[in-house]
Design a protein around this motif. Structure first.
Motif, PDB file in Angstrom:
ATOM      1  N   ALA A 140     -32.290 -82.486  22.216  1.00 11.75           N
ATOM      2  CA  ALA A 140     -31.432 -81.860  22.661  1.00 11.75           C
ATOM      3  C   ALA A 140     -32.409 -81.890  24.093  1.00 11.75           C
ATOM      4  O   ALA A 140     -32.476 -82.484  25.472  1.00 11.75           O
ATOM      5  CB  ALA A 140     -30.740 -81.130  22.880  1.00 11.75           C
ATOM      6  N   SER A 141     -34.397 -82.099  23.821  1.00 13.05           N
ATOM      7  CA  SER A 141     -35.080 -81.017  25.283  1.00 13.05           C
ATOM      8  C   SER A 141     -34.817 -82.768  26.407  1.00 13.05           C
ATOM      9  O   SER A 141     -34.753 -83.839  26.716  1.00 13.05           O
ATOM     10  CB  SER A 141     -35.971 -80.846  24.766  1.00 13.05           C
ATOM     11  OG  SER A 141     -35.450 -79.947  24.033  1.00 13.05           O
ATOM     12  N   LEU A 142     -35.350 -83.704  24.938  1.00 18.01           N
ATOM     13  CA  LEU A 142     -35.684 -85.231  25.283  1.00 18.01           C
ATOM     14  C   LEU A 142     -34.407 -85.773  25.511  1.00 18.01           C
ATOM     15  O   LEU A 142     -34.248 -86.266  27.141  1.00 18.01           O
ATOM     16  CB  LEU A 142     -35.744 -86.024  23.844  1.00 18.01           C
ATOM     17  CG  LEU A 142     -37.120 -86.038  23.586  1.00 18.01           C
ATOM     18  CD1 LEU A 142     -37.395 -86.825  22.521  1.00 18.01           C
ATOM     19  CD2 LEU A 142     -38.766 -85.967  24.382  1.00 18.01           C
ATOM     20  N   GLN A 143     -32.925 -85.816  25.717  1.00 28.12           N
ATOM     21  CA  GLN A 143     -32.258 -85.770  26.286  1.00 28.12           C
ATOM     22  C   GLN A 143     -31.585 -85.419  27.772  1.00 28.12           C
ATOM     23  O   GLN A 143     -31.548 -86.125  28.788  1.00 28.12           O
ATOM     24  CB  GLN A 143     -30.848 -85.519  25.874  1.00 28.12           C
ATOM     25  CG  GLN A 143     -29.195 -85.831  25.458  1.00 28.12           C
ATOM     26  CD  GLN A 143     -28.221 -85.031  24.968  1.00 28.12           C
ATOM     27  OE1 GLN A 143     -27.961 -85.569  24.278  1.00 28.12           O
ATOM     28  NE2 GLN A 143     -27.120 -84.710  25.955  1.00 28.12           N
ATOM     29  N   ALA A 144     -32.386 -84.015  28.456  1.00 26.61           N
ATOM     30  CA  ALA A 144     -32.531 -83.424  29.520  1.00 26.61           C
ATOM     31  C   ALA A 144     -33.146 -84.728  30.550  1.00 26.61           C
ATOM     32  O   ALA A 144     -33.278 -84.635  31.430  1.00 26.61           O
ATOM     33  CB  ALA A 144     -32.893 -82.402  29.469  1.00 26.61           C
ATOM     34  N   LEU A 145     -34.548 -84.241  29.626  1.00 24.02           N
ATOM     35  CA  LEU A 145     -35.618 -84.860  30.626  1.00 24.02           C
ATOM     36  C   LEU A 145     -34.771 -86.608  30.610  1.00 24.02           C
ATOM     37  O   LEU A 145     -35.224 -87.082  31.519  1.00 24.02           O
ATOM     38  CB  LEU A 145     -36.880 -85.115  29.027  1.00 24.02           C
ATOM     39  CG  LEU A 145     -38.109 -85.609  29.726  1.00 24.02           C
ATOM     40  CD1 LEU A 145     -39.086 -84.784  31.007  1.00 24.02           C
ATOM     41  CD2 LEU A 145     -39.337 -85.978  29.102  1.00 24.02           C
TER      42      LEU A 145
END
Length: 394
Positions: free
Chosen positions: A51-56
């Motif tokens: 999910a964090s990589l999706q935001a990045l």
């Protein structure tokens, strides 16, 4: 009123339908990112990494997608975004079948890029109608988020076990199918051709960013970043704060559900309010509602305080974000759109990411009341700056 407006704008209708279908991926990914991450992560500490990589990915992809649309047109950009979504969804299926956490992270990188691309539907909508109807076009485009808030989770429930015995793989497969369906209304649109001239060098693009120094543009970018940032700052830790106060997960989920409804339901009339009273008064009301939301959050820890605060937060975001988008659309020329819109969405994504991380740290170290007090302080300063700049622009 709405039907006559939409019926006179066939291309806008195509964009609205495409955005409604494609936007349904977002709530599905909120659910999938954490659950699939928990299944495949080598440790629970890494469960939120997809999910964090999706935001990045959204942060990194915002500007390139805008530049692509400026050179090749909106339709080419949206098709590329759909391609990213299909690839990401299929990688998600493969990741679950093979048990690969690395593939899952790659899947959410591609899906995050697609979500960043879909943010440009609001600007494309403004370009299909006359200037006086732009606020209405932008506002109604965001109503698709209300539909997505109900359709996305339901699709997840129906599809998650379609490829049993592999859990969740069916939901990723449904995302791929949903993305392809979203291409159909998009194919029927005839969108304006890009107006940019020859490709600019890096130095020329850097010099072109001086348009961000113009007060109307600076005001629009700042308002959009504040509206989105504060919304994320208060929304993200709400379930954690409520559970810490003894509420059940069901109650916390219901608060978030009504928050999402409050974010998008006002879009049915926000554009008409802007058309009637002007963009600056509506944007200022949005900031005022965000302030009241922070005060409500700081005032108590009952369910009524949480419901009231998050509903006001959603309405305030709606007024502020639509106001900011309208201001930006009115402040740049056709040749400036690609670069400025890309910079705008990059700034918004950056502020949102920083607010999400900061909210997590504050809620863990100091608690909900302190978090609300910080948001109140930030909003008071932002509103004072907005009022001052608004007088200069006026």
């Amino acid at each position: 009123m709405y039907s006559s407006f939409i019926s006179r704008n066939g291309n806008y209708l195509g964009l609205l339908l495409a955005n409604t279908v494609l936007g349904s991926a977002m709530p599905m990914l909120i659910i999938l990112g954490g659950l699939a991450g928990l299944m495949l992560a080598p440790s629970t500490a890494l469960a939120t990494l997809p999910a964090s990589l999706q935001a990045l990915a959204g942060l990194v992809a915002a500007a390139p997608f805008s530049l692509l649309m400026g050179r090749r047109g909106r339709k080419a950009g949206f098709v590329t975004g759909v391609f990213c979504a299909v690839v990401g969804a299929l990688l998600g299926v493969l990741a679950l079948y093979t048990g690969s956490f690395l593939l899952l992270c790659s899947a959410h990188l591609a899906l995050g890029a697609a979500l960043a691309c879909y943010q440009y539907f609001r600007f494309a909508a403004a370009e299909t109608v006359s200037a006086e109807w732009q606020p209405v076009a932008i506002s109604l485009m965001l109503t698709s988020g209300l539909i997505a808030a109900f359709v996305g989770p339901q699709m997840f429930i129906v599809a998650k076990d379609m490829l049993a015995p592999v859990p969740l793989a069916g939901a990723y497969a449904a995302l791929a199918a949903l993305s392809l369906v979203g291409l159909l209304p998009l194919a029927l649109t005839n969108l304006p051709a890009p107006t940019n001239g020859a490709p600019q060098s890096f130095k020329e693009r850097l010099a072109s960013l001086s348009v961000l120094k113009r007060k109307p543009v600076r005001l629009a970018v700042g308002l959009g970043a504040v509206s989105q940032g504060i919304m994320v700052f208060l929304m993200v830790p709400t379930p954690l704060a409520m559970i810490g106060c003894g509420f059940s997960e069901a109650v916390a989920g219901d608060v978030i559900r009504w928050h999402v409804v409050a974010m998008f339901a006002p879009s049915f009339f926000t554009g008409f309010l802007i058309k009637r009273f002007g963009v600056h008064p509506i944007a200022l009301i949005g900031l005022a509602l965000l302030i009241v939301s922070s005060i409500a959050a700081q005032s108590g820890l009952t369910s009524a305080h949480f419901y009231g605060s998050l509903v006001l937060l959603g309405i305030g975001w709606n007024f502020g974000f639509i106001g900011a988008t309208t201001m930006l659309a009115n402040s740049v020329s056709a040749d400036e759109r690609a670069l400025v819109q890309g910079a705008n969405d990059t700034v918004i994504a950056l502020v949102s990411t920083l607010c999400a991380f900061a909210a997590g740290a504050i809620i863990a170290g100091f608690g909900w009341v302190v978090l609300a007090a910080v948001s109140l302080g930030l909003l008071v300063v932002a509103t004072a700056v907005f009022v001052k700049e608004m007088r200069v622009v006026a």
